[in-house]
Motif scaffolding. Structure first.
Motif, PDB file in Angstrom:
ATOM      1  N   ARG A 141       0.830  -1.211   0.000  1.00  0.00           N
ATOM      2  CA  ARG A 141       0.000   0.000   0.000  1.00  0.00           C
ATOM      3  C   ARG A 141       0.864   1.260   0.000  1.00  0.00           C
ATOM      4  NH1 ARG A 141      -5.296  -0.458   0.582  1.00  0.00           N
ATOM      5  NH2 ARG A 141      -6.210  -2.415   1.318  1.00  0.00           N
ATOM      6  N   TYR A 142       1.959   1.227   0.721  1.00  0.00           N
ATOM      7  CA  TYR A 142       2.830   2.396   0.776  1.00  0.00           C
ATOM      8  C   TYR A 142       3.370   2.720  -0.613  1.00  0.00           C
ATOM      9  CZ  TYR A 142       6.131   5.666   2.954  1.00  0.00           C
ATOM     10  OH  TYR A 142       6.812   6.788   3.345  1.00  0.00           O
ATOM     11  N   VAL A 143       3.760   1.682  -1.368  1.00  0.00           N
ATOM     12  CA  VAL A 143       4.289   1.890  -2.719  1.00  0.00           C
ATOM     13  C   VAL A 143       3.214   2.472  -3.633  1.00  0.00           C
ATOM     14  CG1 VAL A 143       5.272   0.754  -4.749  1.00  0.00           C
ATOM     15  CG2 VAL A 143       6.001   0.057  -2.459  1.00  0.00           C
ATOM     16  N   ALA A 144       1.999   1.928  -3.554  1.00  0.00           N
ATOM     17  CA  ALA A 144       0.908   2.443  -4.391  1.00  0.00           C
ATOM     18  C   ALA A 144       0.612   3.898  -4.051  1.00  0.00           C
ATOM     19  CB  ALA A 144      -0.339   1.583  -4.209  1.00  0.00           C
ATOM     20  N   GLU A 145       0.599   4.223  -2.768  1.00  0.00           N
ATOM     21  CA  GLU A 145       0.341   5.602  -2.353  1.00  0.00           C
ATOM     22  C   GLU A 145       1.401   6.557  -2.906  1.00  0.00           C
ATOM     23  OE1 GLU A 145      -2.184   7.118  -0.241  1.00  0.00           O
ATOM     24  OE2 GLU A 145      -3.146   5.330  -1.042  1.00  0.00           O
ATOM     25  N   HIS A 146       2.641   6.102  -2.944  1.00  0.00           N
ATOM     26  CA  HIS A 146       3.713   6.944  -3.481  1.00  0.00           C
ATOM     27  C   HIS A 146       3.384   7.410  -4.893  1.00  0.00           C
ATOM     28  CE1 HIS A 146       7.660   8.309  -4.843  1.00  0.00           C
ATOM     29  NE2 HIS A 146       7.537   7.470  -5.863  1.00  0.00           N
ATOM     30  N   PHE A 147       2.880   6.506  -5.708  1.00  0.00           N
ATOM     31  CA  PHE A 147       2.602   6.854  -7.103  1.00  0.00           C
ATOM     32  C   PHE A 147       1.276   7.594  -7.266  1.00  0.00           C
ATOM     33  CE2 PHE A 147       5.793   3.555  -7.569  1.00  0.00           C
ATOM     34  CZ  PHE A 147       6.595   4.097  -8.567  1.00  0.00           C
ATOM     35  N   ASN A 148       0.271   7.177  -6.524  1.00  0.00           N
ATOM     36  CA  ASN A 148      -1.064   7.756  -6.714  1.00  0.00           C
ATOM     37  C   ASN A 148      -1.238   9.108  -6.038  1.00  0.00           C
ATOM     38  OD1 ASN A 148      -1.966   5.480  -8.177  1.00  0.00           O
ATOM     39  ND2 ASN A 148      -2.489   4.397  -6.295  1.00  0.00           N
ATOM     40  N   ARG A 149      -0.579   9.321  -4.909  1.00  0.00           N
ATOM     41  CA  ARG A 149      -0.814  10.524  -4.109  1.00  0.00           C
ATOM     42  C   ARG A 149       0.330  11.529  -4.151  1.00  0.00           C
ATOM     43  NH1 ARG A 149      -6.164   9.777  -3.783  1.00  0.00           N
ATOM     44  NH2 ARG A 149      -6.718   7.850  -2.691  1.00  0.00           N
ATOM     45  N   HIS A 150       1.490  11.118  -4.654  1.00  0.00           N
ATOM     46  CA  HIS A 150       2.655  11.994  -4.558  1.00  0.00           C
ATOM     47  C   HIS A 150       3.309  12.236  -5.920  1.00  0.00           C
ATOM     48  CE1 HIS A 150       2.249  11.727  -0.234  1.00  0.00           C
ATOM     49  NE2 HIS A 150       2.262  10.411  -0.305  1.00  0.00           N
ATOM     50  N   HIS A 151       2.469  12.392  -6.932  1.00  0.00           N
ATOM     51  CA  HIS A 151       2.906  12.797  -8.277  1.00  0.00           C
ATOM     52  C   HIS A 151       3.820  11.772  -8.947  1.00  0.00           C
ATOM     53  CE1 HIS A 151       1.132  16.688  -7.380  1.00  0.00           C
ATOM     54  NE2 HIS A 151       1.834  16.729  -6.263  1.00  0.00           N
ATOM     55  N   GLY A 152       3.746  10.514  -8.489  1.00  0.00           N
ATOM     56  CA  GLY A 152       4.582   9.489  -9.111  1.00  0.00           C
ATOM     57  C   GLY A 152       4.157   9.115 -10.507  1.00  0.00           C
ATOM     58  N   ALA A 157       0.131   9.877 -18.543  1.00  0.00           N
ATOM     59  CA  ALA A 157      -1.320  10.092 -18.589  1.00  0.00           C
ATOM     60  C   ALA A 157      -2.083   8.856 -19.041  1.00  0.00           C
ATOM     61  CB  ALA A 157      -1.638  11.263 -19.518  1.00  0.00           C
ATOM     62  N   ASN A 158      -1.424   7.924 -19.702  1.00  0.00           N
ATOM     63  CA  ASN A 158      -2.105   6.742 -20.220  1.00  0.00           C
ATOM     64  C   ASN A 158      -2.152   5.604 -19.199  1.00  0.00           C
ATOM     65  OD1 ASN A 158      -3.549   5.724 -22.433  1.00  0.00           O
ATOM     66  ND2 ASN A 158      -1.802   4.520 -23.133  1.00  0.00           N
ATOM     67  N   VAL A 159      -1.605   5.833 -18.002  1.00  0.00           N
ATOM     68  CA  VAL A 159      -1.647   4.844 -16.925  1.00  0.00           C
ATOM     69  C   VAL A 159      -2.751   5.254 -15.951  1.00  0.00           C
ATOM     70  CG1 VAL A 159      -0.368   3.749 -15.043  1.00  0.00           C
ATOM     71  CG2 VAL A 159       0.819   4.371 -17.171  1.00  0.00           C
ATOM     72  N   ASP A 160      -3.688   4.361 -15.683  1.00  0.00           N
ATOM     73  CA  ASP A 160      -4.844   4.689 -14.850  1.00  0.00           C
ATOM     74  C   ASP A 160      -4.519   4.776 -13.372  1.00  0.00           C
ATOM     75  OD1 ASP A 160      -7.102   4.918 -16.730  1.00  0.00           O
ATOM     76  OD2 ASP A 160      -6.613   2.845 -17.213  1.00  0.00           O
ATOM     77  N   GLY A 161      -3.415   4.204 -12.961  1.00  0.00           N
ATOM     78  CA  GLY A 161      -3.046   4.254 -11.555  1.00  0.00           C
ATOM     79  C   GLY A 161      -2.271   3.020 -11.155  1.00  0.00           C
ATOM     80  N   VAL A 162      -1.853   2.991  -9.891  1.00  0.00           N
ATOM     81  CA  VAL A 162      -1.175   1.837  -9.304  1.00  0.00           C
ATOM     82  C   VAL A 162      -2.086   1.283  -8.215  1.00  0.00           C
ATOM     83  CG1 VAL A 162       0.858   1.009  -8.069  1.00  0.00           C
ATOM     84  CG2 VAL A 162       1.097   2.785  -9.827  1.00  0.00           C
ATOM     85  N   VAL A 163      -2.432   0.013  -8.303  1.00  0.00           N
ATOM     86  CA  VAL A 163      -3.393  -0.612  -7.396  1.00  0.00           C
ATOM     87  C   VAL A 163      -2.676  -1.606  -6.488  1.00  0.00           C
ATOM     88  CG1 VAL A 163      -5.513  -1.969  -7.216  1.00  0.00           C
ATOM     89  CG2 VAL A 163      -5.179  -0.430  -9.157  1.00  0.00           C
ATOM     90  N   ALA A 164      -2.827  -1.440  -5.178  1.00  0.00           N
ATOM     91  CA  ALA A 164      -2.304  -2.414  -4.220  1.00  0.00           C
ATOM     92  C   ALA A 164      -3.393  -3.423  -3.893  1.00  0.00           C
ATOM     93  CB  ALA A 164      -1.828  -1.713  -2.953  1.00  0.00           C
ATOM     94  N   LEU A 165      -3.181  -4.671  -4.245  1.00  0.00           N
ATOM     95  CA  LEU A 165      -4.131  -5.744  -3.970  1.00  0.00           C
ATOM     96  C   LEU A 165      -3.647  -6.495  -2.737  1.00  0.00           C
ATOM     97  CD1 LEU A 165      -4.496  -6.944  -7.658  1.00  0.00           C
ATOM     98  CD2 LEU A 165      -6.143  -5.584  -6.385  1.00  0.00           C
ATOM     99  N   THR A 166      -4.207  -6.140  -1.587  1.00  0.00           N
ATOM    100  CA  THR A 166      -3.799  -6.737  -0.326  1.00  0.00           C
ATOM    101  C   THR A 166      -4.948  -7.533   0.262  1.00  0.00           C
ATOM    102  OG1 THR A 166      -4.464  -4.790   0.945  1.00  0.00           O
ATOM    103  CG2 THR A 166      -2.222  -4.803   0.070  1.00  0.00           C
ATOM    104  N   HIS A 167      -4.614  -8.460   1.147  1.00  0.00           N
ATOM    105  CA  HIS A 167      -5.646  -9.336   1.709  1.00  0.00           C
ATOM    106  C   HIS A 167      -5.222  -9.789   3.096  1.00  0.00           C
ATOM    107  CE1 HIS A 167      -3.171 -12.948   0.707  1.00  0.00           C
ATOM    108  NE2 HIS A 167      -2.754 -12.146  -0.270  1.00  0.00           N
TER     109      HIS A 167
END
Length: 509
Positions: A141-152, A157-167
């Motif tokens: 989750r920390y890695v995904a947040e880096h890209f999604n929330r901190h201008h990573g 523009a063609n990438v929809d986001g980074v998704v952390a799939l945790t369980h």
């Protein structure tokens, strides 16, 4: 509502009950032949069309939904206090119907998707981080947040986001068990999902659910767009986060370089889901979604019905549509598995409907199932799949899943579903990344109250101002638009990061 429209909906001439379009006051006219409400009937709730003796099977949709537990007067409210569950019993027809008749090739629709070659067609272009065990969830989750929330993702523009799939699992589980097989099958299904342009798998290192056996068993090869690492081998959390970010930075230019191109609708695998159902679900949104499902199938696409406990009592409507007796038998075998599974866990299939379903007017699982099956339209049943099994057969198919929405949809997405249509009467709001989720309201009151979260409204079917066919066509067009890149309401809010919930079966030791 027009004065010419009856206060109740009668779904089949053989029915013993009607459904209130809106609340009917005690003593108010309620329907044909001078029917008067004995008590207030809530919207979506059932009213007796005539006197029903104790012990009589009660019909709705022309099918049995339960048995009268006491004498019921004409105009009485029919619900938990006077309608009991009975075991589902049917003379099954074992299929053998022809497959679906497709539209001529030149008439079939297309959408704009990401062609992944033998991996299918994506409707989104995410990078996924899959944790093999709960112990690596925080790092993922920390890695995904880096890209999604901190201008990573700036400049991509063609990438929809980074998704952390945790369980919550991944250890203390027998590697020879059914639960382990389901977990690994789910993880590999997401790892090869066409809505992901790249995948990073992160483990702790000492867990039972090792990454290497998953790759070996399911023939997944590491490369530029499939990377793996463990926290223990990398040297701790900080070093793993740095290494993970570096790996994703290397993927980004490649993933960003993929563009949408025209694709046939055979590239769409549509998950059919309902949650927070009410008394209108089987009358409005579900049959409208069934109409859209039929259109998709006729265009060469695939629609996937699920939630085995929520077809209990209506399975006979599916077995008669099976293309072979073997397909019908496999569905009944899964029903029998659920009978045994619930019994050995001290439960029963009628534990469903939920509290909210009952508030919305649903009384027994038989009634709920008859409405839920309407999502499946009328096309032949081409195949039955186990949970998270890769869906390869086009047309209308079924996947064995629990009725719990996040677990059910996780299985469908693991099987390859790249768009979800989710009907709701009470107001479900889940997102389900990486697959876009279209929320469809069954009634206009809830739609207006929660409009920010709903994509489409089928409530006007209830008031008589809309038709199943017209609403179904709107859903079909919305599926194509969303598959081509239109954002759903959940995506606009960036919801959907917490709905990866693999089915946990068996002991945790």
């Amino acid at each position: 509502m027009s004065a010419a429209v009856s206060p109740i909906i009668i779904l089949n001439p053989a029915d013993d009950v009607g459904v209130a379009r809106k609340a009917i006051a005690a003593g108010a006219p309620a329907g044909p032949d001078g029917l008067v409400a004995k008590v207030q009937i809530g919207r979506g709730h059932k009213i007796a069309l005539h006197a029903i003796p104790k012990g009589k099977e009660v019909l709705k949709f022309g099918q049995v939904i339960g048995i009268a537990s006491e004498p019921i007067e004409a105009g009485a409210h029919v619900h938990l206090h006077n309608l009991e569950m009975i075991d589902s019993h049917h003379a099954y027809e074992f299929g053998g119907v022809p497959g679906p008749v497709l539209l001529p090739a030149e008439e079939r629709r297309t959408f704009m998707g990401f062609n992944r070659g033998t991996g299918g067609v994506g409707t989104r272009n995410y990078i996924g981080i899959i944790s093999s065990v709960n112990c690596s969830a925080t790092v993922s989750r920390y890695v995904a947040e880096h890209f999604n929330r901190h201008h990573g993702l700036d400049g991509f523009a063609n990438v929809d986001g980074v998704v952390a799939l945790t369980h919550g699992g991944g250890c203390a589980i027998n590697t020879k068990s059914e639960g382990y097989e389901i977990l690994t099958r789910t993880i590999q299904g997401y790892a090869r999902h066409p809505n992901f342009g790249g995948i990073l798998m992160i483990g702790l290192g000492c867990e039972t659910n090792q990454i290497a056996p998953i790759l070996e068993h399911y023939k997944l090869a590491e490369g530029a767009l499939l990377r793996t690492m463990t926290i223990q081998h990398t040297g701790g959390t900080r070093k793993t986060i740095e290494a993970a970010c570096e790996a994703i930075n290397e993927m980004l230019p490649i993933v960003n370089g993929v563009s949408r191109t025209p694709q046939p609708l055979s590239g769409i695998k549509l998950a059919l889901e309902c949650g927070g159902s009410d008394g209108y679900s089987g009358i409005s949104a579900n049959p409208a979604l069934g109409f859209a499902s039929d259109l998709l199938v006729r265009n060469g696409g695939t629609s996937v019905l699920a939630e085995t406990p929520e077809i209990y009592g209506a399975e006979h409507l599916l077995t008669r549509r099976a293309v072979t007796p073997e397909v019908a038998r496999k569905l009944l075998d899964r029903i029998e598995w659920w009978r045994n599974y619930t019994a050995r866990n001290g439960d029963e299939l009628n534990n469903n409907p939920s509290f909210g379903n009952k508030l919305g007017g649903l009384t027994t699982i038989l009634e709920k199932s008859l409405g839920a099956v309407a999502k499946g339209g009328s096309m032949p049943l081409s195949a039955v799949y186990e949970y998270a099994e890769l869906i390869t057969e086009p047309g209308f198919v079924f996947m064995d899943t629990p009725g719990y929405d996040p677990v059910a949809v996780t299985g469908q997405v693991a099987g390859g579903c790249n768009v979800i249509c989710f009907t709701t009467g009470r107001g479900s709001v889940s997102g389900f990344k990486p697959a876009p989720c279209i929320k469809i309201a069954t009634n206009s009151e809830m739609y207006r109250h929660m409009q920010e979260d709903m994509d489409l409204n089928c409530g006007d079917i209830v008031s008589g101002e809309d038709t199943i066919e017209a609403a179904g066509m709107r859903i079909f067009e919305e599926v194509i638009a969303v598959a081509s890149g239109k954002k759903t309401r959940s995506e606009e809010f960036e919801y959907g990061d917490n709905e990866f919930v693999p089915w946990q079966v068996g002991a945790v030791t």
